[in-house]
Write a protein that holds these residues in place. Structure first.
Motif, PDB file in Angstrom:
ATOM      1  N   LEU A  87      -6.359  -0.360  -4.013  1.00 18.06           N
ATOM      2  CA  LEU A  87      -5.649   0.657  -4.794  1.00 18.06           C
ATOM      3  C   LEU A  87      -6.229   0.848  -6.201  1.00 18.06           C
ATOM      4  O   LEU A  87      -5.779   1.727  -6.936  1.00 18.06           O
ATOM      5  CB  LEU A  87      -4.174   0.256  -4.918  1.00 18.06           C
ATOM      6  N   ALA A 131      -4.885  -5.701  -1.361  1.00 17.04           N
ATOM      7  CA  ALA A 131      -4.257  -4.397  -1.521  1.00 17.04           C
ATOM      8  C   ALA A 131      -4.489  -3.853  -2.926  1.00 17.04           C
ATOM      9  O   ALA A 131      -4.783  -2.659  -3.109  1.00 17.04           O
ATOM     10  CB  ALA A 131      -2.761  -4.506  -1.224  1.00 17.04           C
ATOM     11  N   MET A 138       0.820  -1.207   0.000  1.00 15.84           N
ATOM     12  CA  MET A 138       0.000   0.000   0.000  1.00 15.84           C
ATOM     13  C   MET A 138       0.857   1.261   0.000  1.00 15.84           C
ATOM     14  O   MET A 138       0.471   2.286  -0.574  1.00 15.84           O
ATOM     15  CB  MET A 138      -0.924  -0.003   1.214  1.00 15.84           C
TER      16      MET A 138
END
Length: 409
Positions: free
Chosen positions: A141, A137, A108
């Motif tokens: 994102l 993750a 991240m």
């Protein structure tokens, strides 16, 4: 070729420069422990050190031990010790949380350093927990997790790749990536790699600074012998530390945690990757294991590991040819365990455990044996294969109790 005898193995043990380290572990009688790559055994020093922390530091010192016993410094103090094992500098390693949490933090934090890119790249055989974390993750994102075969990794790196996530030593086969070579290739695409060193540290010599590693995580309860569920470690190269911020803004990662500012201000350097209050008793146990590892020459450790591997492979090939080797032959391309495939690997491992030889099973068909050089003897390898030969020859593994699947395999 003449097969090594038990006497040959015992002679190797007498000549072993690392032999004295076996006495530094509390190993049960009549057990050959070949699963230190899942959980390292108990160092002799650990119970005394943990008891001292419980009775004296916690019992007598109470809250003053955060200062007086050095509790508050434990994540950095132990991290700096681990840095010496992996070829990092002081201030580049911190002990905190679990490998999964630390991997999430680094993905991240690092992926946004490559804006406009669309994917996180990894290999299909990666440790499943790492794949789960990377998938979560990537989703957060707004990126794609692209999973490819190992042989396709290099060709898959491109201008679309924001980050690569790899485990150096494969948890099934023991295959080992060339960290330096992979980092050079990634740098050619302006891509960073997050390395999982869980099956590397304490098994193969590491020099993260020399090899251009920027980001890494690793386990405390395997070859560091920190105890079940021991805290993990997280590494960020100095040059990158103040360019990224942990996605978990915990109070121990604050620039001034005991000012109790209502607004978060990330601490400088590696400290910003701390989160909650450190689990001190677990930290104490881990530190005892790390201190033991600091006494060992890592090159001597791997040299013995290669000898143990070769003896194991030679004996199994001669006496149990129905077990198919899946680990690399070349020491330069493998870690610290040896694995064999068999359609009934689970039952074989269970039969071995019943006879006092503890290895483990990995799906779908792999019998895996850790050959940790600090406490594994050449005699242990010879006796383990002798028992394995008996189990295979008499088909003991076919007894129905060994087919019963347990929760932890």
């Amino acid at each position: 070729m003449t097969m090594p005898t038990l006497e040959d193995a015992q002679a190797l043990d007498r000549a072993d420069p690392l032999a004295a380290f076996r006495q530094r572990f509390s190993l049960p009688e009549n057990v050959i422990y070949l699963d230190g790559n899942s959980l390292g055994p108990l160092p002799v020093e650990t119970p005394r050190r943990v008891a001292e922390a419980v009775a004296k530091e916690w019992g007598d010192g109470l809250v003053t031990s955060w200062n007086d016993a050095g509790w508050v410094d434990a994540p950095h103090r132990i991290g700096d010790k681990i840095a010496r094992v992996i070829g990092a500098r002081p201030g580049e390693v911190v002990v905190t949380d679990s490998t999964s949490v630390n991997l999430y933090k680094l993905i991240m934090a690092a992926a946004p350093l490559s804006p406009g890119r669309t994917e996180i790249l990894t290999e299909r055989g990666n440790f499943p927990s790492d794949l789960y974390v990377a998938e979560g993750a990537a989703r957060t994102l707004g990126l794609e997790l692209r999973v490819v075969d190992r042989d396709d990794l290099v060709g898959a790196m491109s201008s679309a790749t924001a980050l690569v996530m790899l485990t150096q030593v494969d948890y099934r086969s023991g295959y080992r990536h060339d960290i330096a070579a992979m980092n050079r290739i990634a740098a050619g695409h302006d891509v960073r790699i997050v390395w999982d060193l869980s099956h590397s540290i304490g098994t193969v010599p590491l020099d993260l600074g020399r090899d251009g590693v920027e980001l890494a995580i690793g386990c405390g309860y395997k070859h560091l012998n920190g105890g079940p569920g021991a805290p993990a470690f997280l590494y960020v190269a100095k040059a990158l530390q103040d360019k990224i911020t942990s996605p978990i803004s915990g109070w121990f990662g604050h620039a001034s945690p005991f000012v109790f500012d209502a607004r978060y201000q990330p601490a400088p350097g590696i400290s910003r990757f701390l989160a909650g209050t450190p689990p001190i008793l677990s930290m104490v146990a881990l530190e005892a294991g790390v201190d033991l590892m600091l006494e060992v020459d890592q090159n001597a450790l791997f040299a013995k590991s290669a000898q143990l591997f070769d003896l194991f492979a030679l004996l199994v090939a001669a006496r149990c040819p129905e077990l198919r080797p899946v680990s690399p032959d070349d020491p330069a391309t493998r870690g610290g365990h040896i694995s064999f495939a068999h359609d009934h690997a689970y039952e074989i491992i269970q039969a071995l455990i019943a006879r006092g030889v503890i290895g483990d099973f990995r799906t779908p068909d792999v019998a895996r044996f850790g050959i940790t050089p600090l406490y594994t003897r050449f005699e242990d390898i010879w006796r383990a294969v002798d028992i394995l030969d008996d189990i295979m020859a008499r088909k003991i593994w076919q007894e129905p109790q060994y087919a019963v699947r347990r929760v932890v395999t």
